[in-house]
Design a protein around this motif. Structure first.
Motif, PDB file in Angstrom:
ATOM      1  N   ILE A 177     -28.426  11.330 -25.927  1.00 44.78           N
ATOM      2  CA  ILE A 177     -28.721   9.897 -25.825  1.00 44.78           C
ATOM      3  C   ILE A 177     -30.217   9.705 -25.920  1.00 44.78           C
ATOM      4  CG2 ILE A 177     -28.336   7.828 -24.472  1.00 44.78           C
ATOM      5  CD1 ILE A 177     -26.344   9.675 -22.828  1.00 44.78           C
ATOM      6  N   PHE A 178     -30.680   9.113 -26.980  1.00 47.54           N
ATOM      7  CA  PHE A 178     -32.106   8.828 -27.182  1.00 47.54           C
ATOM      8  C   PHE A 178     -32.950  10.082 -26.993  1.00 47.54           C
ATOM      9  CE2 PHE A 178     -30.743   4.462 -26.026  1.00 47.54           C
ATOM     10  CZ  PHE A 178     -31.189   3.833 -27.155  1.00 47.54           C
ATOM     11  N   GLY A 179     -32.454  11.225 -27.402  1.00 47.28           N
ATOM     12  CA  GLY A 179     -33.148  12.459 -27.070  1.00 47.28           C
ATOM     13  C   GLY A 179     -34.064  12.999 -28.147  1.00 47.28           C
ATOM     14  N   GLY A 180     -34.156  12.317 -29.277  1.00 47.59           N
ATOM     15  CA  GLY A 180     -34.932  12.856 -30.384  1.00 47.59           C
ATOM     16  C   GLY A 180     -36.416  12.873 -30.095  1.00 47.59           C
ATOM     17  N   VAL A 181     -37.127  13.755 -30.769  1.00 47.30           N
ATOM     18  CA  VAL A 181     -38.574  13.837 -30.656  1.00 47.30           C
ATOM     19  C   VAL A 181     -39.147  13.698 -32.063  1.00 47.30           C
ATOM     20  CG1 VAL A 181     -40.524  15.300 -30.086  1.00 47.30           C
ATOM     21  CG2 VAL A 181     -38.534  15.296 -28.624  1.00 47.30           C
ATOM     22  N   PRO A 182     -40.043  12.743 -32.287  1.00 50.45           N
ATOM     23  CA  PRO A 182     -40.589  12.560 -33.639  1.00 50.45           C
ATOM     24  C   PRO A 182     -41.528  13.698 -34.002  1.00 50.45           C
ATOM     25  CG  PRO A 182     -41.725  11.158 -32.109  1.00 50.45           C
ATOM     26  CD  PRO A 182     -40.623  11.793 -31.332  1.00 50.45           C
ATOM     27  N   PRO A 183     -41.725  13.950 -35.321  1.00 47.78           N
ATOM     28  CA  PRO A 183     -42.685  14.980 -35.721  1.00 47.78           C
ATOM     29  C   PRO A 183     -44.094  14.594 -35.307  1.00 47.78           C
ATOM     30  CG  PRO A 183     -41.973  13.692 -37.597  1.00 47.78           C
ATOM     31  CD  PRO A 183     -41.094  13.311 -36.463  1.00 47.78           C
ATOM     32  N   PRO A 184     -44.911  15.544 -34.902  1.00 50.35           N
ATOM     33  CA  PRO A 184     -46.264  15.210 -34.436  1.00 50.35           C
ATOM     34  C   PRO A 184     -47.126  14.677 -35.560  1.00 50.35           C
ATOM     35  CG  PRO A 184     -45.991  17.563 -34.595  1.00 50.35           C
ATOM     36  CD  PRO A 184     -44.639  16.977 -34.822  1.00 50.35           C
ATOM     37  N   GLY A 185     -48.110  13.896 -35.161  1.00 50.18           N
ATOM     38  CA  GLY A 185     -49.029  13.327 -36.120  1.00 50.18           C
ATOM     39  C   GLY A 185     -48.554  11.978 -36.606  1.00 50.18           C
ATOM     40  N   PRO A 186     -49.312  11.342 -37.507  1.00 51.73           N
ATOM     41  CA  PRO A 186     -48.907  10.031 -38.012  1.00 51.73           C
ATOM     42  C   PRO A 186     -47.649  10.113 -38.859  1.00 51.73           C
ATOM     43  CG  PRO A 186     -50.832  10.817 -39.167  1.00 51.73           C
ATOM     44  CD  PRO A 186     -50.610  11.761 -38.044  1.00 51.73           C
ATOM     45  N   GLY A 187     -46.927   9.015 -38.917  1.00 53.14           N
ATOM     46  CA  GLY A 187     -45.675   8.977 -39.654  1.00 53.14           C
ATOM     47  C   GLY A 187     -44.701   8.097 -38.922  1.00 53.14           C
ATOM     48  N   HIS A 188     -43.595   7.781 -39.579  1.00 60.29           N
ATOM     49  CA  HIS A 188     -42.644   6.882 -38.928  1.00 60.29           C
ATOM     50  C   HIS A 188     -41.699   7.679 -38.050  1.00 60.29           C
ATOM     51  CE1 HIS A 188     -39.426   8.130 -41.659  1.00 60.29           C
ATOM     52  NE2 HIS A 188     -40.354   8.154 -42.574  1.00 60.29           N
ATOM     53  N   GLY A 189     -41.376   7.134 -36.891  1.00 58.02           N
ATOM     54  CA  GLY A 189     -40.417   7.775 -36.008  1.00 58.02           C
ATOM     55  C   GLY A 189     -39.024   7.276 -36.317  1.00 58.02           C
ATOM     56  N   HIS A 190     -38.103   7.504 -35.407  1.00 54.98           N
ATOM     57  CA  HIS A 190     -36.780   6.934 -35.565  1.00 54.98           C
ATOM     58  C   HIS A 190     -36.333   6.327 -34.240  1.00 54.98           C
ATOM     59  CE1 HIS A 190     -35.105  10.696 -33.805  1.00 54.98           C
ATOM     60  NE2 HIS A 190     -36.151  11.205 -34.398  1.00 54.98           N
ATOM     61  N   VAL A 191     -35.353   5.442 -34.328  1.00 57.57           N
ATOM     62  CA  VAL A 191     -34.982   4.650 -33.153  1.00 57.57           C
ATOM     63  C   VAL A 191     -34.374   5.530 -32.074  1.00 57.57           C
ATOM     64  CG1 VAL A 191     -33.620   2.685 -32.389  1.00 57.57           C
ATOM     65  CG2 VAL A 191     -34.581   2.704 -34.661  1.00 57.57           C
ATOM     66  N   TRP A 192     -33.645   6.567 -32.504  1.00 54.20           N
ATOM     67  CA  TRP A 192     -32.869   7.361 -31.555  1.00 54.20           C
ATOM     68  C   TRP A 192     -33.752   8.417 -30.909  1.00 54.20           C
ATOM     69  CZ3 TRP A 192     -28.774   5.500 -29.693  1.00 54.20           C
ATOM     70  CH2 TRP A 192     -27.786   6.294 -29.116  1.00 54.20           C
ATOM     71  N   SER A 193     -34.862   8.002 -30.345  1.00 61.98           N
ATOM     72  CA  SER A 193     -35.780   8.958 -29.733  1.00 61.98           C
ATOM     73  C   SER A 193     -36.423   8.282 -28.528  1.00 61.98           C
ATOM     74  CB  SER A 193     -36.867   9.379 -30.732  1.00 61.98           C
ATOM     75  OG  SER A 193     -37.717   8.308 -31.000  1.00 61.98           O
ATOM     76  N   GLY A 194     -37.139   9.065 -27.754  1.00 59.69           N
ATOM     77  CA  GLY A 194     -37.938   8.468 -26.698  1.00 59.69           C
ATOM     78  C   GLY A 194     -37.385   8.607 -25.295  1.00 59.69           C
ATOM     79  N   GLY A 195     -36.148   9.108 -25.127  1.00 60.22           N
ATOM     80  CA  GLY A 195     -35.632   9.290 -23.773  1.00 60.22           C
ATOM     81  C   GLY A 195     -35.406   7.956 -23.077  1.00 60.22           C
ATOM     82  N   ILE A 196     -36.017   7.801 -21.884  1.00 62.45           N
ATOM     83  CA  ILE A 196     -35.788   6.582 -21.115  1.00 62.45           C
ATOM     84  C   ILE A 196     -36.647   5.437 -21.615  1.00 62.45           C
ATOM     85  CG2 ILE A 196     -35.121   7.825 -19.041  1.00 62.45           C
ATOM     86  CD1 ILE A 196     -37.932   7.321 -17.992  1.00 62.45           C
ATOM     87  N   ILE A 197     -37.600   5.711 -22.511  1.00 59.44           N
ATOM     88  CA  ILE A 197     -38.546   4.650 -22.886  1.00 59.44           C
ATOM     89  C   ILE A 197     -37.856   3.463 -23.564  1.00 59.44           C
ATOM     90  CG2 ILE A 197     -40.544   4.169 -24.324  1.00 59.44           C
ATOM     91  CD1 ILE A 197     -41.589   6.879 -23.623  1.00 59.44           C
ATOM     92  N   PRO A 198     -36.971   3.667 -24.580  1.00 59.31           N
ATOM     93  CA  PRO A 198     -36.308   2.484 -25.155  1.00 59.31           C
ATOM     94  C   PRO A 198     -35.428   1.741 -24.159  1.00 59.31           C
ATOM     95  CG  PRO A 198     -35.470   4.495 -26.124  1.00 59.31           C
ATOM     96  CD  PRO A 198     -36.686   4.858 -25.375  1.00 59.31           C
ATOM     97  N   LEU A 199     -34.768   2.471 -23.262  1.00 64.80           N
ATOM     98  CA  LEU A 199     -33.943   1.774 -22.260  1.00 64.80           C
ATOM     99  C   LEU A 199     -34.799   0.897 -21.355  1.00 64.80           C
ATOM    100  CD1 LEU A 199     -31.565   4.685 -21.271  1.00 64.80           C
ATOM    101  CD2 LEU A 199     -31.109   2.794 -22.779  1.00 64.80           C
TER     102      LEU A 199
END
Lengths: 92, 153
Positions: free
Chosen positions: B100-122
């Motif tokens: 659940i929302f567990g993805g980690v974006p690649p480091p550095g500049p670039g676009h992330g994805h919605v399904w990441s961030g842990g508790i932050i989007p909630l």
């Protein structure tokens, strides 16, 4: 007389603000280890691509809790105030 | 209630305002935005409707009491998520690495994805509920209970 006093106060205020701008330190100076650490590691540690959101809600979560509390208290206060006004109108 | 032109335009515009506000709330963790900003945008849409249609029409389907209930639920969800990580620390990001929302974006500049961030989007969604319901309730109460005259044209 009143205008002269206002002008003097305005000049004092402008000079204070100008002094504050002139002696302001450069952007990012003095360098600290903390912001470098956050720029390097925030994406990996918080998982959010927006480092500002990562700092606000993960590293500084308690601060955001305070912000939310302030906003909630403000909303509660305004609603209480207007409810009192409404009740007073109905009584009159 | 303002003129027919203003009413029609605001009737069309509210869809985009609401979509933009919800987009800011949903994507607060991987693009500029967040709960506070998106909630303020949604509340400004409510204020626009209030100016265009008058409070007598808005109050029929948007009640201050229900808005305060939504704001309280948002605050409770926020503090519950904060306490849920207490096993490690307060505000611990315990959802990171889980499905659940567990993805980690690649480091550095670039676009992330919605399904990441842990508790932050909630938490952004919870803050968004607090801000949009709270500010809408404030604007609505000010228009309804202040006793001033409505704008007529």
């Amino acid at each position: 007389m009143r205008q002269v006093v206002g002008l003097v106060l305005l000049l004092i205020l402008v000079s204070l603000l100008l002094w504050g701008v002139l002696v302001m330190r450069d952007f990012g100076y003095p360098p600290s280890d903390m912001d470098d650490y956050m720029i390097e590691h925030a994406q990996q540690e918080t998982g959010s691509n927006n480092v500002v959101a990562g700092v606000l809600l993960d590293y500084r979560g308690l601060d955001t809790l305070g912000e939310v509390t302030v906003l909630f208290t403000a909303v509660t206060g305004v609603l209480l105030l207007f409810r009192t006004l409404k009740r007073r109108e109905e009584n009159c | 209630m303002l003129s027919r032109i203003v009413r029609t335009v605001s009737n069309q515009l509210i869809v985009f305002v609401l979509i933009f506000g919800l987009y800011l709330i949903m994507h607060g963790h991987d693009s500029p935005g967040g709960g506070f900003q998106g909630g303020a945008v949604v509340a400004s849409g409510v204020a626009m409707l209030l100016v265009a249609f008058g409070s007598g029409e808005i109050i029929q389907w948007l009640h201050v009491r229900r808005l305060t209930v939504v704001a309280c639920i948002g605050a409770l969800v926020f503090i519950a998520i904060a306490f849920a990580g207490t096993g490690t620390t307060f505000f611990y990001n315990f959802l990171l690495g889980t499905p659940i929302f567990g993805g980690v974006p690649p480091p550095g500049p670039g676009h992330g994805h919605v399904w990441s961030g842990g508790i932050i989007p909630l938490m952004e969604i919870a803050i968004g509920f607090i801000v949009m319901a709270g500010l809408s309730a404030v604007v609505l109460a000010m228009a309804r209970f202040s006793g001033g005259k409505e704008i007529e044209e």
